[in-house]
Design an enzyme around this catalytic site. Structure first.
Site, PDB file in Angstrom:
ATOM      1  N   HIS A  37       0.843  -1.205   0.000  1.00 55.44           N
ATOM      2  CA  HIS A  37       0.000   0.000   0.000  1.00 55.44           C
ATOM      3  C   HIS A  37       0.878   1.255   0.000  1.00 55.44           C
ATOM      4  CE1 HIS A  37      -2.695  -2.958   2.253  1.00 55.44           C
ATOM      5  NE2 HIS A  37      -3.429  -2.634   1.203  1.00 55.44           N
ATOM      6  N   GLN A  61     -17.689  -7.224  -1.314  1.00 52.89           N
ATOM      7  CA  GLN A  61     -16.761  -8.055  -2.072  1.00 52.89           C
ATOM      8  C   GLN A  61     -16.384  -9.356  -1.353  1.00 52.89           C
ATOM      9  OE1 GLN A  61     -13.549  -5.006  -2.340  1.00 52.89           O
ATOM     10  NE2 GLN A  61     -12.161  -6.671  -1.842  1.00 52.89           N
ATOM     11  N   GLY A 147      -2.707  -1.908  -7.314  1.00 50.51           N
ATOM     12  CA  GLY A 147      -1.546  -2.786  -7.385  1.00 50.51           C
ATOM     13  C   GLY A 147      -1.705  -3.884  -8.424  1.00 50.51           C
ATOM     14  N   LYS A 149      -0.576  -6.675  -8.003  1.00 54.46           N
ATOM     15  CA  LYS A 149      -0.806  -7.882  -7.201  1.00 54.46           C
ATOM     16  C   LYS A 149      -2.224  -8.433  -7.435  1.00 54.46           C
ATOM     17  CE  LYS A 149      -1.496 -10.278  -3.231  1.00 54.46           C
ATOM     18  NZ  LYS A 149      -2.758  -9.814  -2.782  1.00 54.46           N
ATOM     19  N   ASP A 150      -3.205  -7.540  -7.509  1.00 60.13           N
ATOM     20  CA  ASP A 150      -4.579  -7.952  -7.803  1.00 60.13           C
ATOM     21  C   ASP A 150      -4.803  -7.768  -9.307  1.00 60.13           C
ATOM     22  OD1 ASP A 150      -5.930  -8.359  -4.962  1.00 60.13           O
ATOM     23  OD2 ASP A 150      -4.538  -6.698  -4.850  1.00 60.13           O
TER      24      ASP A 150
HETATM   25  P1  AMP Z   1      -6.341  -4.116  -0.385  1.00 63.98           P
HETATM   26  O1  AMP Z   1      -6.209  -3.274   0.834  1.00 63.98           O
HETATM   27  O2  AMP Z   1      -5.792  -5.493  -0.225  1.00 63.98           O
HETATM   28  O3  AMP Z   1      -7.715  -4.069  -0.991  1.00 63.98           O
HETATM   29  O4  AMP Z   1      -5.380  -3.460  -1.467  1.00 63.98           O
HETATM   30  C1  AMP Z   1      -5.459  -2.106  -1.784  1.00 63.98           C
HETATM   31  C2  AMP Z   1      -4.584  -1.836  -2.974  1.00 63.98           C
HETATM   32  O5  AMP Z   1      -3.234  -2.198  -2.676  1.00 63.98           O
HETATM   33  C3  AMP Z   1      -4.993  -2.652  -4.211  1.00 63.98           C
HETATM   34  O6  AMP Z   1      -4.875  -1.837  -5.362  1.00 63.98           O
HETATM   35  C4  AMP Z   1      -3.983  -3.757  -4.220  1.00 63.98           C
HETATM   36  O7  AMP Z   1      -3.737  -4.284  -5.512  1.00 63.98           O
HETATM   37  C5  AMP Z   1      -2.752  -3.053  -3.675  1.00 63.98           C
HETATM   38  N1  AMP Z   1      -1.803  -4.022  -3.127  1.00 63.98           N
HETATM   39  C6  AMP Z   1      -2.054  -4.987  -2.213  1.00 63.98           C
HETATM   40  N2  AMP Z   1      -0.950  -5.726  -1.987  1.00 63.98           N
HETATM   41  C7  AMP Z   1       0.025  -5.224  -2.790  1.00 63.98           C
HETATM   42  C8  AMP Z   1       1.397  -5.560  -3.030  1.00 63.98           C
HETATM   43  N3  AMP Z   1       1.995  -6.561  -2.397  1.00 63.98           N
HETATM   44  N4  AMP Z   1       2.078  -4.805  -3.912  1.00 63.98           N
HETATM   45  C9  AMP Z   1       1.481  -3.772  -4.572  1.00 63.98           C
HETATM   46  N5  AMP Z   1       0.201  -3.415  -4.392  1.00 63.98           N
HETATM   47  C10 AMP Z   1      -0.525  -4.130  -3.518  1.00 63.98           C
END
Ligand code: AMP
Length: 283
Positions: A37, A61, A147, A149-150
């Site tokens: 993040h 979700q 990210g 990652k998703d």
């Molecule tokens: P989340 O809080 O898991 O919904 O993620 C919020 C944002 O952070 C999303 O756009 C994710 O793709 C991104 N994100 C989560 N983990 C990573 C990571 N390891 N590297 C880069 N971006 C990430």
């Protein structure tokens, strides 16, 4: 850092920032912040004048048997990290702010939402797109950051932004990893010691497929088999899927090329982890 919890105040803040000629960046998150993040926030700081980070654990979700209640929440620590990262605003709306009484609207990106993770998480991406569109409508940023990652989420959001003529540009940032390759994720907190040791197999499997591609194998079925083989050798991993799909449309393909996405999901104990890699020709 300003903490904003209502739609009206958030709109007013962006209106004022825009009137002052500022470029507004939005980083949507579900909290439990980690270096992944923070990397998005850093990129947003580099490309925008002011940065809004939203924390909203989006119940839409999560499936009925998923981890909505157990999902890690640590507001105090998140606020500290956001201050250190010099976010300008934390937007932390309650459910009643995001969803008006009697709300009925859902956003769907057809087909793309039903493949890969969509198969084992029906309704997940509909929940994501519905809430991300709401956040974009409320915050009204110039740029929003997501990210890699998703990977499926990113492609779906790009398609949504295109289809709905959204003004906000979708910017993507590379996956941040632990030294052993495991992609950072809020859900890594669920891993026991042995599962944590096993979890990097997911990325290792994707890297093996990418290496086979670089060595000249463009048969998508072979590449998937290579990745599956690596995961099968790890007894603590329970594979959900590995697939090779088009890097833009997520359609299945038989011949891999540069830009093809290899995506995987596997269970390690109660943690369902995902990862992906985009094939490249060079090193
Ligand atoms: P989340 O809080 O898991 O919904 O993620 C919020 C944002 O952070 C999303 O756009 C994710 O793709 C991104 N994100 C989560 N983990 C990573 C990571 N390891 N590297 C880069 N971006 C990430």
């Amino acid at each position: 850092m300003e903490i904003i919890t209502t739609v009206a105040a958030m709109r007013g803040w962006t209106r004022a920032a825009r009137a002052a000629g500022k470029r507004v960046g939005l980083v949507p998150t579900m909290g439990a912040l980690h270096r992944g993040h923070l990397c998005l926030i850093e990129r947003a700081r580099a490309e925008c004048d002011v940065v809004v980070v939203s924390i909203y654990v989006n119940s839409l979700q999560f499936g009925p048997h998923e981890d909505y209640r157990a999902y890690p929440r640590d507001r105090e620590r998140d606020e500290e990290l956001l201050r250190a990262a010099r976010a300008d605003v934390l937007f932390a709306p309650a459910d009643e702010e995001i969803h008006r009484p009697g709300h009925r609207t859902r956003v769907e990106v057809e087909q793309m939402q039903d493949v890969l993770c969509g198969r084992s998480r029906p309704g997940h991406f509909r929940g994501v797109t519905t809430v991300v569109l709401k956040l974009l409508a409320i915050v009204n940023p110039d740029l929003s950051f997501f990210g890699e990652k998703d990977g499926q989420q990113l492609r779906i959001l790009r398609r949504m932004a295109l289809d709905l003529h959204l003004e906000a540009r979708i910017i993507s940032c590379p996956t941040v990893r632990e030294k052993d390759g495991l992609a950072l994720s809020s859900r890594n907190a669920y891993l026991g010691t042995d599962e944590r040791r096993a979890a990097p197999v997911l990325y290792r499997a994707l890297c093996s497929a990418a290496a086979a591609f670089r060595a000249g194998d463009s048969d998508a079925g072979h590449l998937v088999a290579v990745a599956r083989g690596v995961i099968a050798a790890e007894p603590l991993a329970r594979l959900d899927y590995v697939e090779a799909v088009d890097g833009e449309t997520l359609e299945p393909l038989t011949v891999a090329r540069a830009g093809t996405l290899i995506a995987a999901a596997a269970w390690f104990g109660r943690a369902r982890l995902i990862d992906n890699i985009e094939l490249r020709i060079g090193p």
